[in-house]
Design an enzyme around this catalytic site. Structure first.
Site, PDB file in Angstrom:
ATOM      1  N   CYS A 129      -1.609  -4.737  -2.021  1.00  0.00           N
ATOM      2  CA  CYS A 129      -1.150  -6.098  -2.591  1.00  0.00           C
ATOM      3  C   CYS A 129      -0.759  -6.992  -1.532  1.00  0.00           C
ATOM      4  O   CYS A 129      -1.456  -7.333  -0.676  1.00  0.00           O
ATOM      5  CB  CYS A 129      -0.220  -6.054  -3.785  1.00  0.00           C
ATOM      6  SG  CYS A 129      -0.361  -7.431  -4.828  1.00  0.00           S
ATOM      7  N   TYR A 130       0.589  -7.282  -1.356  1.00  0.00           N
ATOM      8  CA  TYR A 130       0.913  -8.332  -0.400  1.00  0.00           C
ATOM      9  C   TYR A 130       0.541  -7.498   1.274  1.00  0.00           C
ATOM     10  O   TYR A 130       0.560  -8.265   2.022  1.00  0.00           O
ATOM     11  CB  TYR A 130       2.675  -8.665  -0.249  1.00  0.00           C
ATOM     12  CG  TYR A 130       3.173  -9.306   0.641  1.00  0.00           C
ATOM     13  CD1 TYR A 130       3.155 -10.782   0.699  1.00  0.00           C
ATOM     14  CD2 TYR A 130       3.914  -8.802   1.657  1.00  0.00           C
ATOM     15  CE1 TYR A 130       3.713 -11.539   1.767  1.00  0.00           C
ATOM     16  CE2 TYR A 130       4.455  -9.513   2.670  1.00  0.00           C
ATOM     17  CZ  TYR A 130       4.235 -10.863   2.635  1.00  0.00           C
ATOM     18  OH  TYR A 130       4.942 -11.855   3.736  1.00  0.00           O
ATOM     19  N   HIS A 216      -2.384  -2.137  -7.191  1.00  0.00           N
ATOM     20  CA  HIS A 216      -1.172  -1.380  -6.977  1.00  0.00           C
ATOM     21  C   HIS A 216      -1.496   0.232  -7.268  1.00  0.00           C
ATOM     22  O   HIS A 216      -1.408   0.467  -8.405  1.00  0.00           O
ATOM     23  CB  HIS A 216       0.104  -1.756  -7.875  1.00  0.00           C
ATOM     24  CG  HIS A 216       0.673  -3.103  -7.354  1.00  0.00           C
ATOM     25  ND1 HIS A 216       1.524  -3.001  -6.513  1.00  0.00           N
ATOM     26  CD2 HIS A 216       0.295  -4.281  -7.619  1.00  0.00           C
ATOM     27  CE1 HIS A 216       1.712  -4.488  -6.432  1.00  0.00           C
ATOM     28  NE2 HIS A 216       1.071  -5.003  -6.981  1.00  0.00           N
TER      29      HIS A 216
END
Ligand code: XMP
Length: 565
Positions: A129-130, A216
């Site tokens: 994700c990030y 995730h």
């Protein structure tokens, strides 16, 4: 001349050890080829995979996944220095998700020197994700905000299912939670998978061993997330499954010895799993330099004081075991107090007061007392927002939520701070704690006070203790104790009518609470056999004077809590 087989083995081991030492020394001082050194570590030490925390609530889940696969993992703050990272010698690095956007001004990013370290040593990298956005941006791709946040399950269509996705099917269920997405690939990267709304949902550069996912993989909604971690660890990082409790014990014992040296340590023992495991670990490391303080607050279960004394003083041979009986003081202070929060505060403050007094006494008697050990475990730190900065929390374990007085100069040590509950249990087993102690159900710090509704008296507590002992005894007899999270009795000060023989009774109600849970964050009431419940109920009514009715709590958490107060 032919040597016996066992002598040959010993001979080989000695040669191997000497060779190891020489090679290690040479590689370390010349620094000639860190890559070889890294590979060599697989044989010598424990492989470590480092998780960079960018503020995600899920960072600990990533570490959990990795450890569950037998590889040691530690979480570090995103801004760790290169020097600190080098000490850890990671064989793989995972970037967690996080609430920020990579294009924001103060977005959390690793130091340049850390990026260099990763590049120079070609450490395999996995971004989630990030972390996916961060890597895309760093390596020359483009990240943009989406109009709407995407949240929930999605189907990932794989365009390559080798390497990181090996042994997975072409369509995988994954879990999304993001507002940004990668819209342009960095040079050298290729798309591995996409979803309906996210064309670059998984990408990678196999030459550099970098792989990143928009989704995730650490949450269980990503159905084959564990397999993806497994692929990263074993296909990409070539990790060995060396995370074993015995290694951890060895490492921890050395650390405790080097920190404590010839000083002494005080430990507040609750009789629960965490503080018991710390006690035995300390004993292994520094023997009689550990002082155990066990406070009887008058709110413990039936025979608990005697049992703890028997375990620690007699069976485990702690020579510095100090029992402080403060039950009268606690009960006096709780007199006529009915508000649950008020009860908790009084108990917490009184505990600190009693503990501090005893600790000071010990400090005077044994001038080399310098440390206070605590049974803080990893989830406690996450809950108390202590973060992952590697600093010791200065709080007495979360349930007391009170800071030790400033002028009490004991230094805190928390040997279990990086472990999860099941790892602590394994450790306890390995260290030889009695299994009844390791498998004990959790018990709240304020004890029976939060299970005795309304005002607390010794008489009510004694009644509750008897009923509680019956619940536990029957649950054990039915073979259910180790399958459930907690089982206990609660004193409800509500009178109802009953009949016993020829007599009408007007007594209080006993509630029985039995729950199943994994981490106490959520819980379901246990749907156990009616016959077991019937036995519990009839025994309580027949054997405990003070209750004439038993009810079973059929509420789940949320919206109810496990404890009543
Ligand atoms: P609740 O009632 O919040 O409980 O659903 C969740 C878990 O925490 C335990 N508990 C405590 N443990 N000090 C503790 O050490 C406390 O004050 C405390 N209150 C609840 C509870 O037994 C359950 O396992």
């Amino acid at each position: 001349m032919k040597y016996p087989f066992y002598l040959e083995i010993i001979y080989i081991l000695i040669i191997k050890y000497v060779f190891n030492c020489i090679l290690c020394f040479v590689l370390n001082i010349t620094n000639i080829n860190k890559k070889i050194f890294q590979v060599y570590r697989i044989v010598l030490y424990m492989d470590t995979v480092i998780v960079f925390d960018f503020g995600s609530q899920l960072a600990h889940l990533i570490a959990r996944r990795v450890r569950d696969l037998g590889v040691y993992s530690e979480i570090v703050p995103y801004n760790i220095t290169r020097e600190k990272l080098e000490v850890l010698q990671p064989i793989g690095i995972i970037f967690s998700g996080g609430p920020s956007s990579v294009y924001e001004q103060n977005a959390p990013k690793p130091n340049d020197s850390v990026w260099e370290y990763i590049r120079e040593n070609q450490i395999p990298l996995l971004g989630l994700c990030y972390g996916h956005h961060l890597i895309a941006q760093k390596y020359g791709g483009l990240v943009e905000a989406r109009e709407e946040k995407e949240f929930g399950k999605a189907i990932l269509s794989l365009s390559r299912n080798d390497l990181i996705f090996s042994d997975l099917s072409h369509n995988e269920t994954v879990w999304m939670s993001h507002g940004d997405q990668v819209v342009k690939l960095p040079p050298g990267f290729e798309v591995f998978g996409s979803t309906e709304t996210c064309p670059i949902a998984a990408m990678g550069d196999p030459v550099q061993n970098i792989f990143t996912f928009q989704f995730h993989a650490e949450v269980h909604h990503t159905e084959n997330g564990s397999k993806m971690f497994q692929n990263f660890l074993f296909n990409i990082c070539h990790a060995s499954q060396s995370w074993k409790v015995e290694h951890w014990i060895e490492k921890s014992v050395k650390e405790i010895r080097s920190v404590v040296q010839d000083k002494s340590v005080i430990l507040g023992l609750s009789g629960g799993v965490d503080s018991s495991v710390v006690s035995i670990l300390l004993k292994k490391a520094i023997q009689d330099q550990v002082h155990l303080i066990f406070v009887n607050n008058g709110l413990l279960r039936k025979n608990e004081v005697e049992q703890v004394c028997e375990w620690f003083r007699d069976r485990l041979h702690f020579s510095n075991f100090h029992l402080v009986d403060a039950s009268d003081l606690f009960l006096e202070r709780l007199n006529k107090v009915t508000d649950p929060e008020q009860k908790r505060k009084i108990i917490g403050h009184t505990f600190i007061e009693v503990f501090e007094k005893k600790a000071r006494e010990l400090e005077e008697k044994y001038p080399n007392v310098e440390f206070l050990a605590q049974g803080t475990i990893y989830p406690d730190r996450v809950e108390s927002q202590a973060g992952t900065g590697g600093k010791s929390s200065s709080k007495i374990k979360s349930h007391h939520n009170l800071t030790l007085p400033e002028n009490m100069k004991l230094k805190i040590i928390e040997p279990l701070r990086d472990l999860y509950k099941d790892e602590v249990r394994k450790l306890g087993q390995e260290l030889g704690l009695p299994s009844e102690l390791i498998q004990r159900h959790p018990f709240p710090g304020p004890g029976l006070a939060v299970r005795c509704i309304g005002d607390i008296t010794k008489e009510k507590l004694d009644i509750l203790r008897e009923a509680d002992a019956i619940v536990i005894e029957e649950i054990k007899k039915a073979g259910l104790y180790n399958q459930i999270w907690q089982a206990f009795a609660v004193y409800l000060p509500v009178k109802s009518v009953g009949v016993m023989g020829d007599f009408r009774t007007f007594e209080n109600i006993c509630a029985v609470r039995i729950v199943e849970s994994i981490d106490a964050m959520t819980a379901n009431f246990a749907k156990i056999d009616w016959n077991v419940l019937e036995r519990i109920s009839s025994r309580i009514i027949n054997e405990v004077r003070g209750f004439n009715r038993v009810v079973y709590d059929i509420s789940n958490k949320p919206p109810s809590t496990i404890e009543f107060e």
